[in-house]
Each structure stands twice: as C-alpha cells, then as structure tokens.
Design a protein around this motif. Structure first.
Motif, PDB file in Angstrom:
ATOM      1  N   PRO A  26       0.825  -1.216   0.000  1.00 48.13           N
ATOM      2  CA  PRO A  26       0.000   0.000   0.000  1.00 48.13           C
ATOM      3  C   PRO A  26       0.854   1.259   0.000  1.00 48.13           C
ATOM      4  O   PRO A  26       1.975   1.272   0.517  1.00 48.13           O
ATOM      5  CB  PRO A  26      -0.800  -0.130   1.310  1.00 48.13           C
ATOM      6  CG  PRO A  26       0.042  -0.993   2.189  1.00 48.13           C
ATOM      7  CD  PRO A  26       0.741  -1.951   1.269  1.00 48.13           C
ATOM      8  N   LYS A  27       0.313   2.299  -0.572  1.00 57.40           N
ATOM      9  CA  LYS A  27       1.011   3.574  -0.598  1.00 57.40           C
ATOM     10  C   LYS A  27       0.974   4.234   0.783  1.00 57.40           C
ATOM     11  O   LYS A  27       0.098   3.930   1.587  1.00 57.40           O
ATOM     12  CB  LYS A  27       0.365   4.483  -1.639  1.00 57.40           C
ATOM     13  CG  LYS A  27       0.454   3.942  -3.059  1.00 57.40           C
ATOM     14  CD  LYS A  27      -0.201   4.894  -4.038  1.00 57.40           C
ATOM     15  CE  LYS A  27      -0.126   4.340  -5.459  1.00 57.40           C
ATOM     16  NZ  LYS A  27      -0.777   5.251  -6.439  1.00 57.40           N
ATOM     17  N   PRO A  28       1.933   5.128   1.063  1.00 50.88           N
ATOM     18  CA  PRO A  28       1.947   5.798   2.374  1.00 50.88           C
ATOM     19  C   PRO A  28       0.640   6.519   2.686  1.00 50.88           C
ATOM     20  O   PRO A  28       0.181   6.521   3.828  1.00 50.88           O
ATOM     21  CB  PRO A  28       3.119   6.774   2.251  1.00 50.88           C
ATOM     22  CG  PRO A  28       4.015   6.158   1.228  1.00 50.88           C
ATOM     23  CD  PRO A  28       3.106   5.468   0.257  1.00 50.88           C
ATOM     24  N   LEU A  29       0.019   7.139   1.684  1.00 48.62           N
ATOM     25  CA  LEU A  29      -1.242   7.825   1.912  1.00 48.62           C
ATOM     26  C   LEU A  29      -2.333   6.845   2.318  1.00 48.62           C
ATOM     27  O   LEU A  29      -3.150   7.126   3.206  1.00 48.62           O
ATOM     28  CB  LEU A  29      -1.656   8.594   0.652  1.00 48.62           C
ATOM     29  CG  LEU A  29      -2.990   9.352   0.735  1.00 48.62           C
ATOM     30  CD1 LEU A  29      -2.939  10.391   1.851  1.00 48.62           C
ATOM     31  CD2 LEU A  29      -3.325   9.995  -0.602  1.00 48.62           C
ATOM     32  N   THR A  30      -2.337   5.666   1.688  1.00 49.95           N
ATOM     33  CA  THR A  30      -3.326   4.639   2.042  1.00 49.95           C
ATOM     34  C   THR A  30      -3.123   4.157   3.466  1.00 49.95           C
ATOM     35  O   THR A  30      -4.089   3.990   4.226  1.00 49.95           O
ATOM     36  CB  THR A  30      -3.228   3.456   1.070  1.00 49.95           C
ATOM     37  OG1 THR A  30      -3.396   3.922  -0.274  1.00 49.95           O
ATOM     38  CG2 THR A  30      -4.283   2.421   1.385  1.00 49.95           C
ATOM     39  N   LYS A  31      -1.862   3.910   3.856  1.00 45.13           N
ATOM     40  CA  LYS A  31      -1.579   3.485   5.230  1.00 45.13           C
ATOM     41  C   LYS A  31      -2.042   4.528   6.236  1.00 45.13           C
ATOM     42  O   LYS A  31      -2.670   4.207   7.253  1.00 45.13           O
ATOM     43  CB  LYS A  31      -0.082   3.237   5.398  1.00 45.13           C
ATOM     44  CG  LYS A  31       0.451   2.022   4.662  1.00 45.13           C
ATOM     45  CD  LYS A  31       1.936   1.848   4.958  1.00 45.13           C
ATOM     46  CE  LYS A  31       2.494   0.618   4.269  1.00 45.13           C
ATOM     47  NZ  LYS A  31       3.944   0.434   4.551  1.00 45.13           N
ATOM     48  N   THR A  32      -1.743   5.790   5.952  1.00 49.08           N
ATOM     49  CA  THR A  32      -2.133   6.857   6.875  1.00 49.08           C
ATOM     50  C   THR A  32      -3.647   6.967   6.984  1.00 49.08           C
ATOM     51  O   THR A  32      -4.197   7.107   8.079  1.00 49.08           O
ATOM     52  CB  THR A  32      -1.547   8.199   6.402  1.00 49.08           C
ATOM     53  OG1 THR A  32      -0.123   8.077   6.281  1.00 49.08           O
ATOM     54  CG2 THR A  32      -1.882   9.306   7.380  1.00 49.08           C
ATOM     55  N   THR A  33      -4.326   6.885   5.845  1.00 53.99           N
ATOM     56  CA  THR A  33      -5.792   6.974   5.856  1.00 53.99           C
ATOM     57  C   THR A  33      -6.411   5.830   6.647  1.00 53.99           C
ATOM     58  O   THR A  33      -7.333   6.032   7.448  1.00 53.99           O
ATOM     59  CB  THR A  33      -6.329   6.952   4.414  1.00 53.99           C
ATOM     60  OG1 THR A  33      -5.731   8.024   3.664  1.00 53.99           O
ATOM     61  CG2 THR A  33      -7.840   7.111   4.407  1.00 53.99           C
ATOM     62  N   VAL A  34      -5.892   4.621   6.445  1.00 49.15           N
ATOM     63  CA  VAL A  34      -6.420   3.461   7.173  1.00 49.15           C
ATOM     64  C   VAL A  34      -6.203   3.620   8.668  1.00 49.15           C
ATOM     65  O   VAL A  34      -7.099   3.329   9.486  1.00 49.15           O
ATOM     66  CB  VAL A  34      -5.768   2.170   6.651  1.00 49.15           C
ATOM     67  CG1 VAL A  34      -6.138   0.986   7.545  1.00 49.15           C
ATOM     68  CG2 VAL A  34      -6.198   1.894   5.225  1.00 49.15           C
ATOM     69  N   MET A  35      -5.025   4.073   9.053  1.00 47.07           N
ATOM     70  CA  MET A  35      -4.730   4.251  10.481  1.00 47.07           C
ATOM     71  C   MET A  35      -5.639   5.303  11.104  1.00 47.07           C
ATOM     72  O   MET A  35      -6.143   5.130  12.225  1.00 47.07           O
ATOM     73  CB  MET A  35      -3.270   4.636  10.673  1.00 47.07           C
ATOM     74  CG  MET A  35      -2.298   3.487  10.461  1.00 47.07           C
ATOM     75  SD  MET A  35      -2.602   2.100  11.589  1.00 47.07           S
ATOM     76  CE  MET A  35      -2.369   2.903  13.171  1.00 47.07           C
ATOM     77  N   VAL A  36      -5.857   6.413  10.379  1.00 42.34           N
ATOM     78  CA  VAL A  36      -6.726   7.470  10.908  1.00 42.34           C
ATOM     79  C   VAL A  36      -8.146   6.956  11.079  1.00 42.34           C
ATOM     80  O   VAL A  36      -8.801   7.190  12.109  1.00 42.34           O
ATOM     81  CB  VAL A  36      -6.691   8.700   9.975  1.00 42.34           C
ATOM     82  CG1 VAL A  36      -7.772   9.700  10.373  1.00 42.34           C
ATOM     83  CG2 VAL A  36      -5.329   9.354  10.017  1.00 42.34           C
ATOM     84  N   VAL A  37      -8.645   6.212  10.086  1.00 39.27           N
ATOM     85  CA  VAL A  37      -9.997   5.660  10.172  1.00 39.27           C
ATOM     86  C   VAL A  37     -10.112   4.679  11.332  1.00 39.27           C
ATOM     87  O   VAL A  37     -11.101   4.688  12.086  1.00 39.27           O
ATOM     88  CB  VAL A  37     -10.383   4.992   8.845  1.00 39.27           C
ATOM     89  CG1 VAL A  37     -11.710   4.255   8.983  1.00 39.27           C
ATOM     90  CG2 VAL A  37     -10.481   6.027   7.731  1.00 39.27           C
ATOM     91  N   MET A  38      -9.102   3.835  11.524  1.00 39.31           N
ATOM     92  CA  MET A  38      -9.134   2.859  12.607  1.00 39.31           C
ATOM     93  C   MET A  38      -9.089   3.535  13.973  1.00 39.31           C
ATOM     94  O   MET A  38      -9.784   3.127  14.907  1.00 39.31           O
ATOM     95  CB  MET A  38      -7.969   1.874  12.456  1.00 39.31           C
ATOM     96  CG  MET A  38      -8.085   0.956  11.255  1.00 39.31           C
ATOM     97  SD  MET A  38      -6.678  -0.170  11.075  1.00 39.31           S
ATOM     98  CE  MET A  38      -6.832  -1.133  12.567  1.00 39.31           C
ATOM     99  N   VAL A  39      -8.275   4.583  14.097  1.00 36.87           N
ATOM    100  CA  VAL A  39      -8.211   5.320  15.366  1.00 36.87           C
ATOM    101  C   VAL A  39      -9.542   5.995  15.667  1.00 36.87           C
ATOM    102  O   VAL A  39     -10.048   5.944  16.800  1.00 36.87           O
ATOM    103  CB  VAL A  39      -7.065   6.347  15.329  1.00 36.87           C
ATOM    104  CG1 VAL A  39      -7.152   7.287  16.531  1.00 36.87           C
ATOM    105  CG2 VAL A  39      -5.720   5.647  15.315  1.00 36.87           C
ATOM    106  N   LEU A  40     -10.155   6.605  14.658  1.00 38.00           N
ATOM    107  CA  LEU A  40     -11.458   7.243  14.855  1.00 38.00           C
ATOM    108  C   LEU A  40     -12.522   6.216  15.221  1.00 38.00           C
ATOM    109  O   LEU A  40     -13.379   6.473  16.078  1.00 38.00           O
ATOM    110  CB  LEU A  40     -11.864   8.005  13.593  1.00 38.00           C
ATOM    111  CG  LEU A  40     -11.021   9.238  13.244  1.00 38.00           C
ATOM    112  CD1 LEU A  40     -11.487   9.853  11.926  1.00 38.00           C
ATOM    113  CD2 LEU A  40     -11.086  10.277  14.365  1.00 38.00           C
ATOM    114  N   ALA A  41     -12.476   5.054  14.573  1.00 37.07           N
ATOM    115  CA  ALA A  41     -13.436   4.001  14.905  1.00 37.07           C
ATOM    116  C   ALA A  41     -13.245   3.504  16.332  1.00 37.07           C
ATOM    117  O   ALA A  41     -14.218   3.267  17.060  1.00 37.07           O
ATOM    118  CB  ALA A  41     -13.299   2.845  13.917  1.00 37.07           C
ATOM    119  N   ALA A  42     -11.979   3.363  16.757  1.00 36.87           N
ATOM    120  CA  ALA A  42     -11.711   2.922  18.127  1.00 36.87           C
ATOM    121  C   ALA A  42     -12.218   3.947  19.142  1.00 36.87           C
ATOM    122  O   ALA A  42     -12.811   3.584  20.168  1.00 36.87           O
ATOM    123  CB  ALA A  42     -10.209   2.693  18.312  1.00 36.87           C
TER     124      ALA A  42
END
Length: 301
Positions: A26-42
């Motif tokens: 995955p691209k760095p932008l994709t990794k960052t987006t996924v992490m942000v979404v997961m943190v918000l969901a948590a």
C-alpha cells in the motif's frame, strides 16, 4: 552447533522474511488513511465505555457539576456499588443471575439447533430444502422487533407469557446462527462423513462424535453471538415478562430509571457497568476459540 543445524535455522529465518511485491504494497497515503480511520473508529466505540466508567465513580450531584469525561475529586464507586446491590431488596443480583440463565440456556440450545440445521442444509438432499433455506435467509432480514407482538399473542394463547420459556424459546431460534452453522459445516469434507457411514456409524453418532468435535471453534462463535444477543435483548422481555422476579438485568435497570420518587441515575449507570462484566469475562475467556471460529467460517472447502 553443526553446519546442518545452522543451514536449517537460516532457511527457517528466510522463510519468514518473504517480502511483499512492491506492486502489492500500500502507498503511504493509504496506510495513513487506514490508520486514521481505525483510530477514529476505536475512539467512537470506546468513548461510551469510558464515559460509563467515569460516571460510575460519581454521585448524581457530581455528575451535574464535573466534566463528563473525567473523574471527580471524590470517588463514589464503592458507595454506588453498595447502593446497587442493596437497593430494592437486592434485586440486582437476581437480575444478573436471570440474564446469565437466559443467555446461557439459549446459547446452548440455540447452538445445537443452529449446527444441526446447518449440517442438514450442508450435507443432506431432500425435497423443499431450497424453500427452507430461503425462509432462513428471509428471517435474517426481518428485524426481531417486528415479530415481538405476534409472538406475544401466540405465547399468551399458549399460556407461556411471564415464564422463562417466553424468553428461551424465541431467543434459541437464530436464523443467523443457522446460516453460520451451514457455512461451518461446508468446511467438513463429505468423504469423512461417508467413511463414518461405511464404518457403521449412525447419523447421531456422526453429528455428535465427529461434526461437533471438528467444529469446536464454530460452536464457541455461534454460542457467543446468541449469548450476547439474548443478554442485550430488551423489547422481548419488556413485552413478555411481568413483575420483578423474572426480569433480566437490562430491563431491571430500566425499571429503576423510570422511578419518579427517586433519582437513581448513579445506581443505573453503575449497574450498567457491573451488568456488562460477565459478557466481557466470557469474551476474554473464549477469545482464542472465537477468532479461530471466525477464520474457519470464512473458508469454504
């Protein structure tokens, strides 16, 4: 250390270091987006739990004047627990026992029904099978609240209203559990069942001696789904039960919240925290089997 041992360990180490092709990374932008979404969901899922923990340590007066997401200077948790366990004649302990009884009984019966029906859909051929399977799938789409009133009239005609059977019977039949049971049974090789039949094993022996044992993680997964669904069920006990002796903990705390003569907000919130502890303990104890069951059900042989 011999050279053979060194070569073996080196080969084993390299076997775990297989890199993912660059095209699949995955691209760095994709990794960052996924992490942000997961943190918000948590945060979204954990914030109500944190709020409940904080509020359980306060008296009603402190709830009105302190920050809703942080503790007060005086910890009132012990006093709240004492009030919960002694108020209304100590009915809270009875309600928790009722919830454990309802959820445990329906989990046992519902898991047995789900796996037996799923085994039938997966391994047998008979007339009307597709129609029955379609009815199961339709049952998954219908909200449970839609069937509560018709079930009340049916159970009232049968004389089962205000009995434990008014909760156990409806909650033990889970269309979603039957569907999961069918998916899990599809992972069992048909050749294994045929070999057992050739050896002279009966259908009941095959089911309880082979199928149930092979689907141990699946049993835990289905049982957990039914257990939690019954524990959280509110509308069905509200319609079916009368009096305080048979109430589950969810409905019992609701009766406290509706008292007009007293303000029991602190007791209700503390009781809600204490009432969810058995479910948390159950998940922690069975977490390993539950994960294995989900992975097993995601792969069809």
């Amino acid at each position: 250390m011999t050279s053979t041992t060194r070569r073996f360990r080196k080969a084993k180490k390299h076997s775990h270091d297989v890199s993912v092709p660059a095209s699949m990374q995955p691209k760095p932008l994709t990794k960052t987006t996924v992490m942000v979404v997961m943190v918000l969901a948590a945060i979204y899922f954990m914030l109500p739990v944190w709020w409940l923990v904080v509020q359980s340590t306060k008296s009603y007066g402190e709830m009105l004047v302190t920050h809703p997401l942080w503790f007060a200077e005086d910890n009132s948790f012990a006093a709240n627990v004492r009030d919960v366990t002694t108020y209304d004649g100590g009915n809270f302990a009875r309600w928790v026992i009722n919830s454990i009884f309802y959820s445990g009984t329906t989990a046992f019966i519902g898991t047995l029904i789900s796996l037996s029906c799923g085994y039938s859909f997966s391994k047998f051929r008979y007339r009307g099978k597709k129609i029955l399977l379609g009815m199961i799938l339709v049952g998954m789409l219908l909200p449970a609240s839609l069937l509560t009133i018709p079930m009340f009239y049916l159970f009232n005609w049968m004389g089962l209203v205000n009995t434990v059977w008014a909760i156990i019977i409806p909650c033990s039949v889970s269309p979603f559990g039957v569907f999961l049971g069918m998916i899990y049974c599809d992972t069992i090789p048909t050749e294994l069942i045929e070999a057992a039949r050739i050896d002279g094993a009966g259908e009941l022996r095959i089911f309880f001696g082979i199928v149930i044992r092979l689907l141990g993680p699946a049993v835990v997964t289905i049982a957990l789904f039914i257990f939690v669904a019954t524990w959280n069920n509110f509308l069905l006990p509200l319609v079916m039960l009368r009096g305080k002796e048979l109430l589950p903990v969810t409905l019992g705390l609701y009766t406290w919240q509706n008292y007009k003569a007293e303000i029991l907000t602190a007791q209700v919130l503390t009781g809600s925290l204490l009432g969810v502890i058995p479910v948390i303990i159950l998940f922690l104890l069975l977490q390993r089997y539950w994960r294995a069951g989900l992975a097993q059900g995601s792969v069809k042989a």
